[in-house]
Design an enzyme around this catalytic site. Sequence first.
Site, PDB file in Angstrom:
ATOM      1  N   LYS A  54       0.892  -0.974  -0.546  1.00  0.00           N
ATOM      2  CA  LYS A  54      -0.215   0.279   0.030  1.00  0.00           C
ATOM      3  C   LYS A  54       1.182   1.627   0.183  1.00  0.00           C
ATOM      4  O   LYS A  54       2.018   1.625  -0.261  1.00  0.00           O
ATOM      5  CB  LYS A  54      -0.468  -0.248   1.036  1.00  0.00           C
ATOM      6  CG  LYS A  54      -0.521  -0.199   2.700  1.00  0.00           C
ATOM      7  CD  LYS A  54      -1.050  -0.636   3.906  1.00  0.00           C
ATOM      8  CE  LYS A  54      -0.596  -0.600   4.699  1.00  0.00           C
ATOM      9  NZ  LYS A  54      -1.053  -0.840   6.035  1.00  0.00           N
ATOM     10  N   TYR A 272      18.310  28.722   9.492  1.00  0.00           N
ATOM     11  CA  TYR A 272      17.240  28.791   9.876  1.00  0.00           C
ATOM     12  C   TYR A 272      16.901  29.748  11.921  1.00  0.00           C
ATOM     13  O   TYR A 272      17.003  28.405  11.530  1.00  0.00           O
ATOM     14  CB  TYR A 272      15.438  28.727   9.719  1.00  0.00           C
ATOM     15  CG  TYR A 272      15.431  28.834   7.744  1.00  0.00           C
ATOM     16  CD1 TYR A 272      15.661  30.589   7.637  1.00  0.00           C
ATOM     17  CD2 TYR A 272      15.408  27.898   7.270  1.00  0.00           C
ATOM     18  CE1 TYR A 272      15.279  31.018   6.184  1.00  0.00           C
ATOM     19  CE2 TYR A 272      15.082  28.629   5.165  1.00  0.00           C
ATOM     20  CZ  TYR A 272      15.179  29.805   4.898  1.00  0.00           C
ATOM     21  OH  TYR A 272      15.067  30.103   3.488  1.00  0.00           O
TER      22      TYR A 272
HETATM   23  C1  LIG Z   1      -0.759  -1.574   6.636  1.00  0.00           C
HETATM   24  C2  LIG Z   1      -1.300  -3.349   7.284  1.00  0.00           C
HETATM   25  C3  LIG Z   1      -0.362  -4.786   6.965  1.00  0.00           C
HETATM   26  C4  LIG Z   1       1.281  -4.424   7.156  1.00  0.00           C
HETATM   27  O1  LIG Z   1       1.232  -3.767   7.968  1.00  0.00           O
HETATM   28  P1  LIG Z   1       3.107  -3.698   8.585  1.00  0.00           P
HETATM   29  O2  LIG Z   1       3.107  -3.059  10.226  1.00  0.00           O
HETATM   30  O3  LIG Z   1       3.517  -2.235   7.539  1.00  0.00           O
HETATM   31  O4  LIG Z   1       3.180  -4.771   8.510  1.00  0.00           O
HETATM   32  C5  LIG Z   1      -1.219  -5.400   7.314  1.00  0.00           C
HETATM   33  N1  LIG Z   1      -2.587  -5.484   7.323  1.00  0.00           N
HETATM   34  C6  LIG Z   1      -3.423  -4.355   7.467  1.00  0.00           C
HETATM   35  C7  LIG Z   1      -4.744  -4.586   7.658  1.00  0.00           C
HETATM   36  C8  LIG Z   1      -2.306  -3.233   6.620  1.00  0.00           C
HETATM   37  O5  LIG Z   1      -3.436  -1.893   6.985  1.00  0.00           O
END
Ligand SMILES: *Cc1c(COP(=O)(O)O)cnc(C)c1O
Length: 375
Positions: A54, A272
């Site tokens: 994702k 800055y």
């Molecule tokens: C993002 C996500 C994962 C993976 O999580 P990590 O902590 O990056 O391993 C697994 N299941 C769902 C439903 C997620 O949204």
Amino acid sequence: MRYAASLSWRACPPILYPPMPRPIKVSIHTAALAHNLDVARRHAPNAKVWAVVKANAYGHGIDNAFPGLRDTDGFGLLDLDEAVRLRELGWAGPILLLEGFFKPEDLAIVDEYGLTTTVHSDEQLRMLEMARLKKPLNVQLKMNSGMNRLGFSPERYRAAWERARAIPGVSQIVLMTHFSDADGPRGIEYQMEAFERGACDVPGERSLANSAATLCHPQTHGAWVRPGIMLYGSSPKGLEVPAAKFDLQPTMTLESELIGIQEVPAGGTVGYGSVFTAETPMRVGTVACGYADGYPRVAPTGTPVLVDGVRTRTLGRVSMDMLSVDLTPVPQARVGSPVTLWGRGLSIDEVAASAGTLGYELMCAVARRVPVHAN
Ligand SMILES: *Cc1c(COP(=O)(O)O)cnc(C)c1O
């Protein structure tokens, strides 16, 4: 180069110069992605893997991450355009929509591209009941086992499953939940208890574990695991259990160069707000990397950085396009010296900890203007 190479001076009187990029770049390490996927498999040898890609593969780019992760059993993501992109890249296996679909019209794409969808609400069940699908689809039915974001309560889970099973357009139903604290002291027990209560008489494969549960809680593995962050070489436990302890390798290196060097006298300030003052005369390097590249502006003086392979620290505030580094331990540094902001040689988790955040956020925040090289 490719802009100019195809044009001869004869054919094109106005001279087109190749774009002159700033020295900053991101490298994606394909072999490290494959290695980290193997680490997930070693921890969950009997489970199939949803490699979570994702957020554009946690900022790596779907196209860049795919070659390293293609030995997975399936991909998990949220955005339909990323799912379509995986199909375009030739991925014919399972793709799971981790939040499911949002509107009835999304189901046409789910159907067309053969996607597996999470179902977490009555509204989604209703849309599935109304849909005319060309072929039945697989679903992961999500229980809210205590995180209180998405899913059916344990009490209502069995009824939701019955309702899903009655839909002709639904084929396989996998039982799913997500952990809030698999990486922390609260752990998974409170949710496992709720899950077992709600799912005890519901048949089907299970899909429960994120990276932290894949690495640390084998009792959660079930038929599918859903590792994300570990695939990208960042530890779900942050600095508490460094990524290298889990045998994870960095998959993204953010690099730039020194573009300026200043001899700052005692009492001189840097950047800055003049928040850093030199106590003694010192050499300060200016790096072509700032918060508009995705480097966290909140990273304070002292955030680790490598100059010419030597570990040193940032100084003062991060600007939009530049940041400053202490060259005291790197006397050989000159304009053009390589700088590693994170990745090989410098764990992203260390930089994230200094900035009060997680490797997840840094990876996802790398800006579009930073050129990406996959190798
Ligand atoms: C993002 C996500 C994962 C993976 O999580 P990590 O902590 O990056 O391993 C697994 N299941 C769902 C439903 C997620 O949204």
